[in-house]
Design an enzyme around this catalytic site. Structure first.
Site, PDB file in Angstrom:
ATOM      1  N   HIS A  55     -14.173 -37.194  47.564  1.00 42.15           N
ATOM      2  CA  HIS A  55     -14.655 -36.393  48.853  1.00 42.15           C
ATOM      3  C   HIS A  55     -16.023 -36.511  48.894  1.00 42.15           C
ATOM      4  O   HIS A  55     -16.902 -36.468  49.560  1.00 42.15           O
ATOM      5  CB  HIS A  55     -14.093 -35.206  48.798  1.00 42.15           C
ATOM      6  CG  HIS A  55     -12.595 -34.906  49.394  1.00 42.15           C
ATOM      7  ND1 HIS A  55     -11.661 -34.910  48.290  1.00 42.15           N
ATOM      8  CD2 HIS A  55     -12.012 -35.431  50.321  1.00 42.15           C
ATOM      9  CE1 HIS A  55     -10.399 -34.819  48.738  1.00 42.15           C
ATOM     10  NE2 HIS A  55     -10.841 -35.233  50.238  1.00 42.15           N
ATOM     11  N   ARG A  77     -14.052 -31.532  59.212  1.00 40.62           N
ATOM     12  CA  ARG A  77     -13.197 -31.149  58.265  1.00 40.62           C
ATOM     13  C   ARG A  77     -13.856 -29.788  57.969  1.00 40.62           C
ATOM     14  O   ARG A  77     -14.638 -29.610  57.258  1.00 40.62           O
ATOM     15  CB  ARG A  77     -13.378 -32.094  57.007  1.00 40.62           C
ATOM     16  CG  ARG A  77     -12.976 -33.450  56.986  1.00 40.62           C
ATOM     17  CD  ARG A  77     -13.077 -34.160  55.807  1.00 40.62           C
ATOM     18  NE  ARG A  77     -12.611 -35.561  55.684  1.00 40.62           N
ATOM     19  CZ  ARG A  77     -12.976 -36.743  56.130  1.00 40.62           C
ATOM     20  NH1 ARG A  77     -14.350 -36.911  56.677  1.00 40.62           N
ATOM     21  NH2 ARG A  77     -12.293 -37.742  55.951  1.00 40.62           N
ATOM     22  N   ARG A 121     -10.194 -29.780  62.262  1.00 42.80           N
ATOM     23  CA  ARG A 121      -8.955 -29.844  61.593  1.00 42.80           C
ATOM     24  C   ARG A 121      -8.932 -28.347  60.620  1.00 42.80           C
ATOM     25  O   ARG A 121      -9.804 -28.151  60.118  1.00 42.80           O
ATOM     26  CB  ARG A 121      -9.102 -30.769  60.593  1.00 42.80           C
ATOM     27  CG  ARG A 121      -7.812 -31.085  59.752  1.00 42.80           C
ATOM     28  CD  ARG A 121      -7.673 -32.102  58.838  1.00 42.80           C
ATOM     29  NE  ARG A 121      -8.730 -32.316  57.928  1.00 42.80           N
ATOM     30  CZ  ARG A 121      -8.724 -33.233  57.198  1.00 42.80           C
ATOM     31  NH1 ARG A 121      -8.217 -34.535  57.216  1.00 42.80           N
ATOM     32  NH2 ARG A 121      -9.764 -32.978  55.961  1.00 42.80           N
ATOM     33  N   GLU A 126      -0.743 -38.539  58.104  1.00 40.94           N
ATOM     34  CA  GLU A 126      -1.287 -39.291  56.813  1.00 40.94           C
ATOM     35  C   GLU A 126      -0.278 -39.100  55.752  1.00 40.94           C
ATOM     36  O   GLU A 126      -0.758 -39.240  54.699  1.00 40.94           O
ATOM     37  CB  GLU A 126      -2.686 -38.250  56.569  1.00 40.94           C
ATOM     38  CG  GLU A 126      -2.367 -36.866  56.586  1.00 40.94           C
ATOM     39  CD  GLU A 126      -3.876 -36.143  56.375  1.00 40.94           C
ATOM     40  OE1 GLU A 126      -4.813 -36.546  55.725  1.00 40.94           O
ATOM     41  OE2 GLU A 126      -4.124 -34.875  56.594  1.00 40.94           O
ATOM     42  N   ASN A 180      -6.907 -42.428  54.668  1.00 41.14           N
ATOM     43  CA  ASN A 180      -7.209 -42.175  53.214  1.00 41.14           C
ATOM     44  C   ASN A 180      -5.820 -41.749  52.525  1.00 41.14           C
ATOM     45  O   ASN A 180      -5.416 -42.382  51.347  1.00 41.14           O
ATOM     46  CB  ASN A 180      -8.190 -41.064  52.993  1.00 41.14           C
ATOM     47  CG  ASN A 180      -9.581 -41.643  53.964  1.00 41.14           C
ATOM     48  OD1 ASN A 180      -9.629 -42.720  54.086  1.00 41.14           O
ATOM     49  ND2 ASN A 180     -10.398 -40.754  54.275  1.00 41.14           N
ATOM     50  N   ASP A 181      -5.301 -40.738  53.169  1.00 43.06           N
ATOM     51  CA  ASP A 181      -4.047 -40.297  52.304  1.00 43.06           C
ATOM     52  C   ASP A 181      -2.927 -40.873  52.604  1.00 43.06           C
ATOM     53  O   ASP A 181      -2.074 -41.250  51.776  1.00 43.06           O
ATOM     54  CB  ASP A 181      -3.738 -38.970  52.743  1.00 43.06           C
ATOM     55  CG  ASP A 181      -4.685 -37.594  52.056  1.00 43.06           C
ATOM     56  OD1 ASP A 181      -4.482 -37.693  50.696  1.00 43.06           O
ATOM     57  OD2 ASP A 181      -5.259 -36.872  52.686  1.00 43.06           O
ATOM     58  N   ARG A 236      -5.578 -40.182  44.688  1.00 43.07           N
ATOM     59  CA  ARG A 236      -6.688 -40.347  45.633  1.00 43.07           C
ATOM     60  C   ARG A 236      -7.916 -41.135  44.898  1.00 43.07           C
ATOM     61  O   ARG A 236      -8.455 -41.877  45.378  1.00 43.07           O
ATOM     62  CB  ARG A 236      -7.186 -39.177  46.004  1.00 43.07           C
ATOM     63  CG  ARG A 236      -8.387 -39.063  46.605  1.00 43.07           C
ATOM     64  CD  ARG A 236      -8.013 -38.701  48.311  1.00 43.07           C
ATOM     65  NE  ARG A 236      -9.227 -38.863  49.236  1.00 43.07           N
ATOM     66  CZ  ARG A 236      -9.087 -38.314  50.436  1.00 43.07           C
ATOM     67  NH1 ARG A 236      -8.097 -37.997  50.971  1.00 43.07           N
ATOM     68  NH2 ARG A 236     -10.276 -38.428  51.350  1.00 43.07           N
ATOM     69  N   CYS A 279      -8.752 -41.248  62.379  1.00 43.01           N
ATOM     70  CA  CYS A 279     -10.142 -40.804  61.763  1.00 43.01           C
ATOM     71  C   CYS A 279     -10.288 -41.249  60.019  1.00 43.01           C
ATOM     72  O   CYS A 279     -11.366 -40.811  59.531  1.00 43.01           O
ATOM     73  CB  CYS A 279     -10.108 -39.249  62.047  1.00 43.01           C
ATOM     74  SG  CYS A 279      -8.849 -38.278  61.169  1.00 43.01           S
TER      75      CYS A 279
HETATM   76  C1  PEP Z   1      -7.422 -39.040  55.613  1.00 39.50           C
HETATM   77  O1  PEP Z   1      -6.619 -38.710  54.928  1.00 39.50           O
HETATM   78  O2  PEP Z   1      -7.559 -40.248  56.022  1.00 39.50           O
HETATM   79  C2  PEP Z   1      -8.302 -38.191  56.210  1.00 39.50           C
HETATM   80  C3  PEP Z   1      -9.044 -38.167  57.058  1.00 39.50           C
HETATM   81  O3  PEP Z   1      -8.328 -36.859  55.667  1.00 39.50           O
HETATM   82  P1  PEP Z   1      -9.310 -36.518  54.136  1.00 39.50           P
HETATM   83  O4  PEP Z   1     -10.087 -37.673  54.029  1.00 39.50           O
HETATM   84  O5  PEP Z   1      -9.884 -35.404  54.733  1.00 39.50           O
HETATM   85  O6  PEP Z   1      -8.152 -36.287  53.271  1.00 39.50           O
HETATM   86 MG    MG Z   2      -6.265 -36.661  54.535  1.00 39.55          MG
END
Ligand code: PEP
Ligand code: MG
Length: 531
Positions: A188, A285, A321, A417, A439-440, A450, A483
């Protein structure tokens, strides 16, 4: 003069930064015992923390009283008297016996008190409710504690890892960068660094440097340069990439199909990046606006943050979110919760710990009157999770109505996700809209973590794109956007357009690259003639 030492690292955010090193202390493991043998006080969850927070609050009120006029003094004295009355602390303590975290216990006790006052027949009693609300929030502020001290502006942060709250509290306008011994380019802080164009490298391995040593971070090539003898690499001017289309307002693909480009914001201050050509905020976020469970329990604090974002956005839509905490996004003060120990994250944690969800739902319902708010739910896996959260919103809306507080029900949509949700998107009838979080999605699809998913992103992309294309077809005409970080990488744009996506939400710094890529592509993802 000794040669500069160049250490290989992995790039996490592009750009080059030079400055004096700031060596972060390693967080100390909490010790279970004090030197005198007595058990250490439980700072996050213990009754001692509450007593301390009450003392701090009384001290603050006493200082306020010093310069106050007679009328204000009366109010302050009443608040001090309530805080000194042991019955409130005792009632909170009793709730804590029933396994409640100190923050939830405090909020529940004070809310019950506020409810009684609000229901009183006498006007004078009802008027006292707001004083108790004030006390509730003051003690929550004290429970949130003092944030970790900031480091000097313009320096290069060197350490094993960095907390997102530390990144967000720092002033990056004077330059500086980040070099982490460990860390991850998919973590993050890396995401925040890319959004704010802060050069960052990870995985340098441990190296020795002194505080103040001149050091450079090369986020383009992936290196750290330890500058012997104070010789610094000249830093290229960090001018933000220019955006030629900023004022034109409308974005279309080469064959004329309208495309929306929104921004993701992590820090509420990033709302300043909203320009006339940006459609709105596709993802805020909210977890990065709360540093501890005491912040998460503070409705007024959250309302103030969200309201500022909505007001600044004017008539542009903003998607906030709900808190995506748990998993790799811990929240200080929640470590001892059984729900967290069982690995819950996102909406599942919110539903398992509805006190947090209810506070945020109230703050969001109240925010909705200030602009075009939509609420997005994180890590949704099954349709009933949306229904249960909708029930919470309905109940809290009724509660706000009873208290005559202005509010509005926002559209409630979901992140896509989790692969199980993406495959079954047609069953999410009560979601108002969908936004793909790649991302997830990538990590859960490719069985990565991650921290290691960046290694798999490229290889997993065809599978992720195929899943998105299938899911878009299942969305039944509801608004769909993306996103996740894939949206900000022009490399994936042809595949995302071909999958049917027309709304991209990216970090503000990624807009120019994505905008120019879009105008060179047809809406089916093929390259425009002459490109
Ligand atoms: C994602 O998972 O793509 C996302 C936008 O959420 P985060 O990156 O905050 O987990
Ligand atoms: Mg995510």
């Amino acid at each position: 003069m000794a040669e500069p030492l160049r250490l290989k690292a992995k790039s996490a955010s592009p750009g080059i930064a030079s400055g004096p090193a700031f060596l972060a202390e390693e967080p100390k493991a909490p010790s279970a015992e004090r030197p005198d043998g007595a058990p250490a006080p439980q700072i996050a969850g213990g009754f001692g923390a509450l007593e301390k927070a009450i003392d701090v609050s009384i001290g603050e009120l006493e200082r306020l009283a010093e310069g106050a006029d007679a009328e204000s003094r009366d109010i302050i004295d009443f608040q001090i008297e309530v805080l000194r009355d042991p019955t409130i602390a005792e009632a909170t303590g009793a709730r804590m016996q029933a396994d409640e975290n100190v923050v939830f216990a405090w909020v529940a006790t004070l809310d019950a008190y506020i409810g009684e006052l609000e229901a009183a027949d006498e006007e004078q009693m009802r008027a006292r409710a707001v004083d108790i609300l004030d006390i509730k929030n003051r003690v929550l502020g004290a429970l949130a504690g003092t944030p970790t001290p900031d480091f000097p502006a313009g320096s290069v942060f060197v350490g094993k890892d960095m907390e997102p709250s530390r990144f967000l509290a720092h002033d990056w306008s004077k330059g500086g960068g980040i070099a982490l011994f460990a860390g991850s380019a998919a973590g993050h802080v890396a995401l925040l660094a890319r959004a704010k164009s802060v050069p960052m490298v990870v995985g340098t391995g441990r190296f020795s440097a002194e505080d103040g040593d001149p050091i450079s971070v090369d986020g383009d090539a992936g290196a750290v340069i330890l500058q012997a003898g104070g010789m610094l690499i000249p830093t290229p001017a960090q001018a933000p990439a220019t955006d030629t289309q900023t004022e034109s307002g409308e974005l279309r693909s080469a064959d004329g199909v309208p495309i929306q480009l929104s921004i993701n914001i992590n820090d509420p201050a990033e709302i300043d990046a909203l320009d006339p050509a940006t459609a709105g905020v596709g993802l805020m976020r909210s977890e990065f606006s709360v540093a501890s469970v005491a912040d998460a329990a503070n409705e007024e604090r959250q309302l103030a943050i969200y309201r500022q974002v909505l007001e600044r956005a004017g008539d542009k839509p903003v998607i906030i979110r709900m808190l995506d905490i748990g998993g790799d996004k811990p929240l200080a003060g929640l470590e001892d919760l059984p729900a967290l120990a069982s690995g819950l994250r996102g909406i599942r944690l919110l539903l398992a710990q509805p006190e947090i969800a209810r506070v945020q739902a109230r703050a969001l319902l109240r925010t909705a009157v200030f602009g075009r708010l939509s609420v997005m739910l994180p890590m949704v896996t099954f349709p009933d999770e949306i229904d249960r959260m909708r029930d919470i919103f309905r109940e809290e809306a009724e509660r706000l109505g009873r208290r005559a507080l202005p509010h509005r029900m926002p559209p409630i949509g979901m992140m896509v996700e989790v692969p199980a949700a993406a495959l079954m998107l047609d069953t999410f009838g009560s979601a108002a809209f969908f936004s793909f979080g790649t991302n997830d999605l990538t990590q859960y699809l490719a069985a990565s973590t991650r921290d290691s998913s960046e290694a798999d992103t490229g290889k997993a992309a065809p599978a992720v794109l195929r899943l998105i294309a299938q899911a878009v077809k299942l969305a039944a005409g509801k608004p769909v956007s993306i996103c996740g970080d894939m949206a900000g990488d022009p490399h994936y744009l042809p595949g995302l357009l071909a999958a049917g996506l027309r709304h991209f939400s990216v970090a503000p710094a990624r807009r120019p690259a994505i905008r120019s890529a879009i105008i060179g592509l047809n809406a089916d993802g093929t390259r425009a003639a002459g490109e």
